[in-house]
Enzyme design. Structure first.
Site, PDB file in Angstrom:
ATOM      1  N   GLY A  21      -5.087 -14.333  -5.630  1.00  0.00           N
ATOM      2  CA  GLY A  21      -5.341 -13.126  -4.840  1.00  0.00           C
ATOM      3  C   GLY A  21      -5.736 -11.977  -5.756  1.00  0.00           C
ATOM      4  O   GLY A  21      -6.181 -12.184  -6.887  1.00  0.00           O
ATOM      5  N   GLY A  23      -3.905  -9.844  -7.438  1.00  0.00           N
ATOM      6  CA  GLY A  23      -3.151  -9.789  -8.686  1.00  0.00           C
ATOM      7  C   GLY A  23      -3.578 -10.877  -9.653  1.00  0.00           C
ATOM      8  O   GLY A  23      -3.889 -10.612 -10.823  1.00  0.00           O
ATOM      9  N   GLU A 179      -7.836  -1.783  12.290  1.00  0.00           N
ATOM     10  CA  GLU A 179      -9.236  -2.123  12.041  1.00  0.00           C
ATOM     11  C   GLU A 179      -9.701  -3.236  12.973  1.00  0.00           C
ATOM     12  O   GLU A 179     -10.838  -3.230  13.455  1.00  0.00           O
ATOM     13  CB  GLU A 179      -9.427  -2.498  10.572  1.00  0.00           C
ATOM     14  CG  GLU A 179      -9.166  -1.285   9.664  1.00  0.00           C
ATOM     15  CD  GLU A 179      -9.471  -1.515   8.203  1.00  0.00           C
ATOM     16  OE1 GLU A 179      -9.341  -2.667   7.741  1.00  0.00           O
ATOM     17  OE2 GLU A 179      -9.840  -0.538   7.519  1.00  0.00           O
ATOM     18  N   ALA A 327      -3.587  -3.939  -1.938  1.00  0.00           N
ATOM     19  CA  ALA A 327      -4.377  -4.487  -3.048  1.00  0.00           C
ATOM     20  C   ALA A 327      -4.178  -3.727  -4.361  1.00  0.00           C
ATOM     21  O   ALA A 327      -4.056  -4.329  -5.426  1.00  0.00           O
ATOM     22  CB  ALA A 327      -5.863  -4.485  -2.667  1.00  0.00           C
ATOM     23  N   GLN A 328      -4.127  -2.386  -4.297  1.00  0.00           N
ATOM     24  CA  GLN A 328      -4.164  -1.607  -5.528  1.00  0.00           C
ATOM     25  C   GLN A 328      -3.037  -1.911  -6.527  1.00  0.00           C
ATOM     26  O   GLN A 328      -3.310  -2.124  -7.707  1.00  0.00           O
ATOM     27  CB  GLN A 328      -4.222  -0.110  -5.208  1.00  0.00           C
ATOM     28  CG  GLN A 328      -5.640   0.385  -4.968  1.00  0.00           C
ATOM     29  CD  GLN A 328      -6.566   0.098  -6.142  1.00  0.00           C
ATOM     30  OE1 GLN A 328      -6.182   0.231  -7.293  1.00  0.00           O
ATOM     31  NE2 GLN A 328      -7.777  -0.342  -5.851  1.00  0.00           N
TER      32      GLN A 328
END
Lengths: 435, 435
Positions: A21, A23, A179, A327-328
């Protein structure tokens, strides 16, 4: 033994990364072109998934090939790096060994980047009947289901049955739920009426159910307010302070006695870490299913076992319950840990990880988004532009960026969602030749 | 009754088109924007498949969304036109009615465009174990199988087992077999060695088995010779005059005592018409499973039942056994029949169909193709360019053309095949969340 991981022994210390993923890819990218280690990246899939755009696969905006990226293309950049498609069964930290479905292998450093899975909070009926949004096959399944239900609705004379087929219930007002609801509402607004001129789309309802009193709870109050406004303008019905208690036989039940009938029910109400067997005890925060890590991403009690991204629970002053599962932190921890492993190898001291909050954002249908960038908060068209730009920048692979951008431009100009195909491989019937 | 085809009655005569392949789409396009008829297009899938490029889906060059096109996007151009996703069970010509899995419906004119299916010539073992190349799900299944076998091979220490996983056997030297063999050979040459640096690709064999004494038998002798040369240069082993008699437990048996072990076995050795129940008797040429039609595409014995494309057997002086089962006759018959139906409706006389042979072509890997255009025959780089141009022109949909062209340019420049993803929806294991 007819299978082994088949990794040659070298003098270099071996880093095993479990999970491709955000990471896992981030640390792999940091390390593969260096020569300090032998790198083994393991994943159950042979591709990386750009999860923030999965909802666009479900809503026929993008083909899955645009948001997935072959992991071998990342790994092959280095010389002493290997990818293995395998399922990790167990870790034996005393032997420094992991067991997989294709054999066992030793590590010098282990990086756990297994991410998170959908959290059903123990509700078996929902787990069994809900659509999920965490992987490409799941997103494709939702796309097919939506389109199949529309084809069914158009031939259903009974109003009640038809409404059930046309109703969409999405649980969870986080970015995925918001979304997805916006994407479906946009389909209803711009695309479906042209496709089904003989259908009355006022019969189609989109419900978004959220347990808290606002959507996008980790974002600013302004963002929540704007997102609510944008969604309601698109006709999405939002139910706040509502907990879904069951979904069976197309009936959604809640703690507020709201009862909805819907053939499409998407669960995006929470995630929980995906730990691996063999590492537990104090290291595992059971409520979150995440590994407690220090500022170097070392898992509690281990020197050479690290966890990054969603599976890692790193407490900071600001984030007492751990960094957000987005994600960050995964991307930043991945590249930071890569540098730290090289420092360790070169007998230098480790640097503490510092999370740089780049902000958060969510898009709602065509032209609208909400963005929080530090103190800057804005919503609307400009935010939507920023949203697209950032997602293109972070999408892995040049080809994916170009195809995605072209799809967006094409869909935007033509009020279209071009990929609305019902592709259902491996079902017995479909596997025969098509007439 | 909870389902019906749900088509309103109008005063206009109703044309039912069964099948959304080249023929069905061609007549639909001809008729949808006119006002003479009510049009009902029926297909089991909700999309048109551009079959000539299916092999590029299997070889990871193109995403399926680039070569498929939603049938509703074709049908919606007209006002009195309908698409229904349904399976036709039977036709009752005495009642002018077709029965489908979602109800029955009457027709004034019936157009059968059901195409062809893979012909296994009665061999059950092969039918059960072979990969096919006639639909998007089948092409995706082959893509996944190929990539999975590679992932297996890389962890298999036993040479014999590994070779079995790496071997590809393709039966049938027509365009599909030739282009697939070329595509796989190109993968082996340019893409796979980079992806699997730890694998020795001299262990991988690609076999093409053909019953006749040359490949591409309907094309010119020059084309056959060139194609053979190009394939052999890419290392494909071609076996002529060889009939495959069985494929079980990964063992390919032939009438020449050639025995090959291969985990991937693709059957593209022949097609047979896909007739529908209720129309048979004299009208059906049983050996070919095709409907005998006159020069107006009327099925023998009927005034208002027509057949076009692969399912229609139209004999001409040049083609005593019927027009070739490729895209061009279907496309030309479709638009011609559309015009004839309008003539019929306006009480004008029908015009006989004349097949215009636009030539035929096949591509072999990177940079090479063979083209027959009337007396003009050429092979090599220029032919390859022509091949790409023609396929882009005929690919349905502007978006598909652009994405396909971009993919081709990208793959060409980068010696890449970007879509090498193992996406296997609906398998129980994969359906759970991915770690």
């Amino acid at each position: 033994m007819d299978k082994t991981l088949n990794i040659p022994k070298t003098k270099k210390p071996r880093v095993i990364i479990i999970g491709g993923g955000f990471g896992g890819v981030s640390i792999a990218k940091e390390l593969v072109t260096r020569k300090d280690f032998q790198i083994v990246l393991i994943d159950r899939q042979n591709y990386h998934t750009f999860q923030p755009l999965l909802y666009q696969v479900s809503t026929s905006s993008l083909e899955p090939e645009s948001i997935a990226y072959p992991l071998r293309k990342i790994v092959k950049r280095g010389k002493n790096t290997f990818f293995r498609m395998a399922e990790v069964l167990e870790v034996d930290t005393s032997k420094q060994e992991i067991k997989t479905n294709i054999g066992s292998i030793n590590y010098d450093y282990l990086v756990i980047a297994t991410g998170a899975r959908t959290n059903f909070f123990g509700n078996k009926a929902i787990e069994q009947n809900a659509m999920r949004m965490k992987s490409v096959p799941q997103a494709l399944k939702l796309r097919s289901l939506m389109l199949e239900n529309l084809e069914q609705a158009v031939i259903t004379p009974n109003l009640e049955v038809r409404k059930e087929l046309l109703n969409f219930v999405i649980v969870g007002g986080g970015p995925t739920g918001v979304e997805l609801a916006g994407g479906i509402a946009e389909l209803r607004e711009n695309v479906l009426p042209k496709d089904y001129p003989d259908m009355d789309f006022s019969e189609m309802e989109i419900h978004l159910i959220e347990g808290a009193d606002r959507i996008l709870p980790p974002m600013s109050a302004e963002a929540s307010k704007n997102a609510k406004k944008f969604l309601e303008k698109l006709g999405v019905k939002i139910h706040f302070n509502t907990i879904v208690t069951n979904y069976e036989n197309h009936i959604v039940s809640t703690n507020t006695n709201l009862e909805l009938k819907a053939a499409t029910f998407v669960w995006s109400a929470g995630v929980t870490g995906a730990p691996i067997n063999g590492i537990g005890g104090n290291a595992l925060i059971e409520k979150a299913n995440r590994y407690k890590v220090n500022e170097f991403n070392q898992v509690l009690g281990f020197e050479n076992v690290f966890a990054i991204g969603d599976i890692a629970l790193m407490q900071t002053e600001k984030y007492e319950r751990g960094l957000p599962m987005v994600a960050q932190p995964a991307i930043q921890q991945g590249s930071h840990l890569g540098k730290n492993l090289r420092a360790l190898h070169n007998k230098k001291s480790l640097k503490a990880f510092k999370y740089f909050d780049k902000g958060s954002m969510a898009t709602i249908g065509r032209n609208k988004a909400v963005v929080d960038l530090g103190k800057l908060r804005f919503g609307g068209f400009f935010a939507w532009f920023i949203w697209m730009f950032i997602h293109l920048v972070f999408l892995v692979g040049f080809r994916n960026k170009v195809v995605t951008l072209f799809n967006w431009v094409y869909n935007y100009i033509n009020f279209d969602k071009a990929s609305r195909l019902i592709i259902t491989p491996f079902k017995a019937k479909e596997d025969t030749d098509v007439v």
